[in-house]
Design a protein around this motif. Sequence first.
Motif, PDB file in Angstrom:
ATOM      1  N   SER A  31      -5.814   3.529  -9.471  1.00 21.21           N
ATOM      2  CA  SER A  31      -6.593   2.263  -9.513  1.00 21.21           C
ATOM      3  C   SER A  31      -5.514   0.988  -9.165  1.00 21.21           C
ATOM      4  O   SER A  31      -6.055  -0.086  -8.879  1.00 21.21           O
ATOM      5  N   ALA A  32      -4.193   1.274  -9.520  1.00 20.32           N
ATOM      6  CA  ALA A  32      -3.389   0.357  -9.133  1.00 20.32           C
ATOM      7  C   ALA A  32      -3.465  -0.145  -7.553  1.00 20.32           C
ATOM      8  O   ALA A  32      -2.879  -1.170  -7.126  1.00 20.32           O
ATOM      9  N   ILE A  33      -3.800   0.741  -6.712  1.00 18.12           N
ATOM     10  CA  ILE A  33      -3.786   0.760  -5.262  1.00 18.12           C
ATOM     11  C   ILE A  33      -4.889  -0.642  -5.101  1.00 18.12           C
ATOM     12  O   ILE A  33      -4.578  -1.308  -3.774  1.00 18.12           O
ATOM     13  N   ASP A  34      -5.965  -0.732  -5.849  1.00 18.07           N
ATOM     14  CA  ASP A  34      -6.819  -1.771  -5.523  1.00 18.07           C
ATOM     15  C   ASP A  34      -6.365  -3.269  -5.840  1.00 18.07           C
ATOM     16  O   ASP A  34      -6.956  -4.237  -5.486  1.00 18.07           O
ATOM     17  N   ASN A  35      -5.127  -3.300  -6.560  1.00 22.78           N
ATOM     18  CA  ASN A  35      -4.768  -4.783  -6.965  1.00 22.78           C
ATOM     19  C   ASN A  35      -3.770  -4.725  -5.903  1.00 22.78           C
ATOM     20  O   ASN A  35      -2.567  -4.362  -5.891  1.00 22.78           O
ATOM     21  N   ARG A  36      -4.214  -5.535  -4.772  1.00 26.52           N
ATOM     22  CA  ARG A  36      -3.381  -5.688  -3.544  1.00 26.52           C
ATOM     23  C   ARG A  36      -3.378  -7.109  -2.987  1.00 26.52           C
ATOM     24  O   ARG A  36      -4.456  -7.651  -3.339  1.00 26.52           O
ATOM     25  N   PRO A  37      -2.552  -7.446  -1.978  1.00 27.04           N
ATOM     26  CA  PRO A  37      -2.722  -8.693  -1.402  1.00 27.04           C
ATOM     27  C   PRO A  37      -3.875  -8.510  -0.278  1.00 27.04           C
ATOM     28  O   PRO A  37      -4.070  -7.335   0.174  1.00 27.04           O
ATOM     29  N   HIS A  47       0.609  -1.038   0.068  1.00 24.80           N
ATOM     30  CA  HIS A  47       0.038   0.038   0.128  1.00 24.80           C
ATOM     31  C   HIS A  47       0.895   1.236  -0.052  1.00 24.80           C
ATOM     32  O   HIS A  47       0.491   2.069  -0.786  1.00 24.80           O
ATOM     33  N   LYS A  48       2.124   1.416   0.670  1.00 21.80           N
ATOM     34  CA  LYS A  48       2.863   2.485   0.927  1.00 21.80           C
ATOM     35  C   LYS A  48       3.612   2.643  -0.345  1.00 21.80           C
ATOM     36  O   LYS A  48       3.453   3.899  -0.898  1.00 21.80           O
ATOM     37  N   ARG A  49       3.947   1.775  -1.196  1.00 20.82           N
ATOM     38  CA  ARG A  49       4.686   1.801  -2.311  1.00 20.82           C
ATOM     39  C   ARG A  49       3.806   2.190  -3.382  1.00 20.82           C
ATOM     40  O   ARG A  49       4.202   3.293  -3.981  1.00 20.82           O
ATOM     41  N   LYS A  50       2.431   1.703  -3.680  1.00 17.77           N
ATOM     42  CA  LYS A  50       1.680   2.114  -4.685  1.00 17.77           C
ATOM     43  C   LYS A  50       1.114   3.443  -4.384  1.00 17.77           C
ATOM     44  O   LYS A  50       0.789   4.199  -5.376  1.00 17.77           O
ATOM     45  N   ILE A  51       0.888   4.049  -3.099  1.00 14.58           N
ATOM     46  CA  ILE A  51       0.508   5.388  -2.767  1.00 14.58           C
ATOM     47  C   ILE A  51       1.437   6.251  -3.217  1.00 14.58           C
ATOM     48  O   ILE A  51       1.149   7.279  -3.888  1.00 14.58           O
ATOM     49  N   THR A  52       2.703   6.057  -3.013  1.00 11.22           N
ATOM     50  CA  THR A  52       3.883   6.948  -3.483  1.00 11.22           C
ATOM     51  C   THR A  52       3.868   6.980  -5.069  1.00 11.22           C
ATOM     52  O   THR A  52       3.869   8.274  -5.546  1.00 11.22           O
ATOM     53  N   LEU A  53       3.716   5.946  -5.526  1.00  9.36           N
ATOM     54  CA  LEU A  53       3.693   5.879  -7.177  1.00  9.36           C
ATOM     55  C   LEU A  53       2.688   6.565  -7.867  1.00  9.36           C
ATOM     56  O   LEU A  53       2.681   7.410  -8.556  1.00  9.36           O
ATOM     57  N   ALA A  54       1.426   6.261  -7.152  1.00 10.15           N
ATOM     58  CA  ALA A  54       0.307   7.007  -7.548  1.00 10.15           C
ATOM     59  C   ALA A  54       0.546   8.466  -7.599  1.00 10.15           C
ATOM     60  O   ALA A  54      -0.023   9.498  -8.391  1.00 10.15           O
ATOM     61  N   GLU A  55       0.865   8.871  -6.549  1.00 10.76           N
ATOM     62  CA  GLU A  55       0.861  10.371  -5.980  1.00 10.76           C
ATOM     63  C   GLU A  55       1.876  11.070  -7.080  1.00 10.76           C
ATOM     64  O   GLU A  55       1.523  12.387  -7.280  1.00 10.76           O
ATOM     65  N   TYR A  56       2.930  10.496  -7.514  1.00  7.14           N
ATOM     66  CA  TYR A  56       4.001  10.966  -8.526  1.00  7.14           C
ATOM     67  C   TYR A  56       3.688  10.795  -9.970  1.00  7.14           C
ATOM     68  O   TYR A  56       4.280  11.090 -10.779  1.00  7.14           O
ATOM     69  N   GLY A  57       2.527  10.008 -10.119  1.00  9.87           N
ATOM     70  CA  GLY A  57       2.059   9.966 -11.488  1.00  9.87           C
ATOM     71  C   GLY A  57       2.863   8.457 -12.099  1.00  9.87           C
ATOM     72  O   GLY A  57       2.788   8.513 -13.413  1.00  9.87           O
ATOM     73  N   PHE A  58       3.481   7.896 -11.263  1.00 11.26           N
ATOM     74  CA  PHE A  58       3.924   6.549 -12.117  1.00 11.26           C
ATOM     75  C   PHE A  58       3.033   5.301 -11.974  1.00 11.26           C
ATOM     76  O   PHE A  58       3.400   4.491 -12.865  1.00 11.26           O
TER      77      PHE A  58
END
Length: 378
Positions: free
Chosen positions: A50-56, A35-46
Motif C-alpha cells: 500500500s506504500a506504493i499508493d502514497n506517491r507524488p 515508484h522504483k524505490r517503493k516497488i523494490t522495498l515492497a518486493e523484499y518486505g521492507f
Amino acid sequence: PPPTLFEYLPENALLFVDESHQTIGQINGMSRGDHKRKITLAEYGFRLPSAIDNRPLRFNEWDAMRPQTAYVSATPGNWEMEQTGGVFTEQVIRPTGLIDPPVEIRPVEEQVQDLIQECNKTTAMGYRSLVTTLTKRMAEDLTEYMHEAGIKCRYMHSDTETLERIELIRDLRLGVYDVLIGINLLREGLDIPECGLVAILDADKEGFLRSETSLIQTIGRAARNVDGRVILYADRMTGSMERAIAETDRRRAKQVEYNEKHGITPTTIKRNIGDIIAHVASRDQVTVEIDADRPHMVGHNLRAYIESLEKKMRDAAANLEFEEAGRLRDEIRSLEAEELGLPASEHKAPIMGRSNEGKPGTRKGRFGKQARTKFGGR
C-alpha cells in the motif's frame, strides 16, 4: 491521483514554475524514482504494498491538474517552448545596467597553469573566482594542486552537505578563500556579486555538463559583476559553445543598446552576506536585543572579551538558557562587526570561516565520509 495541494487551488490561480528547464524534468523523475524505490522495498518486505499508493503526482497528472502556468527560465526547455507554441516574453534588460560577461576561448593545453594566473589576477582585483570541472575527483585534485600553488580554494560537489554548501558560498563571499571549484552546482540560482571570473575547464567535451543550457547558466554566474568575465578552455568550437556564446553576445548587445539609450552606467549588485543561522533558524523568532551594559572598550582586549562572551554563550546553551545564549551570540556578532568602530580596511581580526568541507587535501568517500588524501597531511 494522490491528494495534493493542487486540489485546493482556485480555478483562476496562476502557477509559476521557476527554472523550468530543470523543474519540469524533475516532476517526471521524482514520480518514477519514488515508484522504483517503493516497488523494490515492497518486493523484499521492507514496506507494505500500500506504500506504493502514497506517491507524488505523475507528470501527466500534474499537467492535467495545473492551473494557468508561467514558466520562468533563462534557458527554456523544449517542452515549455512546445506548450507555448514558441511564443515567449523576454526579460533580458537588467535595471542595474549590468551586461553579460565577455567570453574568451583558450587552449586546453596548460589550462591549469593559465587558470592559476587568472585566479591570482582576479584575487588581486578583490574579486572571487568560480571554476567548473567535469568530475568530482578532478575538482578535489585541482583544489589540492591550486592550494599548493598558494591559492586559497575549496571544492563543492554533490557529496557536500546541503547546509555546508551555503556556508561554503558565504565564506567565499566573505573572502575566507578566493576560488570555489565545482561541477554542476555552480549554476542556477547561485548569486555571488563578488564573482569576477568564471572558468570552464574542458568546455569542448560535449555532453550534459557542457550543453548549451549548462554553459549559458554557468556563464550567467559572472553577470552580477560589472567586471565579470568568462574563460572557456577548449581546443575546438562545439555546437553548444557556439550557440551559448551567440546567445550571450545577443543579450549583451541588447543591454548595451538599452544602457546607451537611457544613459545608464552599469553597477555591480550589492547584496548583504546572509547568515545560514539567520536564514534557517531565526525566521520564526524575535532577535533578542543586545544590552547596553558592555564594558568600556577603549584599551580593552576585544578578542579576550569576545572569548569570554563565547564561553558564557556556550554555558548558557548547556544550561538550556537559549534566550540568553541568543542574546550573547548577537552581541558577539555585533562586536566582531564593529571592531571598535574601525573602517573595514583597518580590521585586524582575521575573517573566520565556518565551512568545514571542501578543504584542500580532503576527499569525500562513500556515505559522505571525508578522508584525507595521500598527500593531504603535508
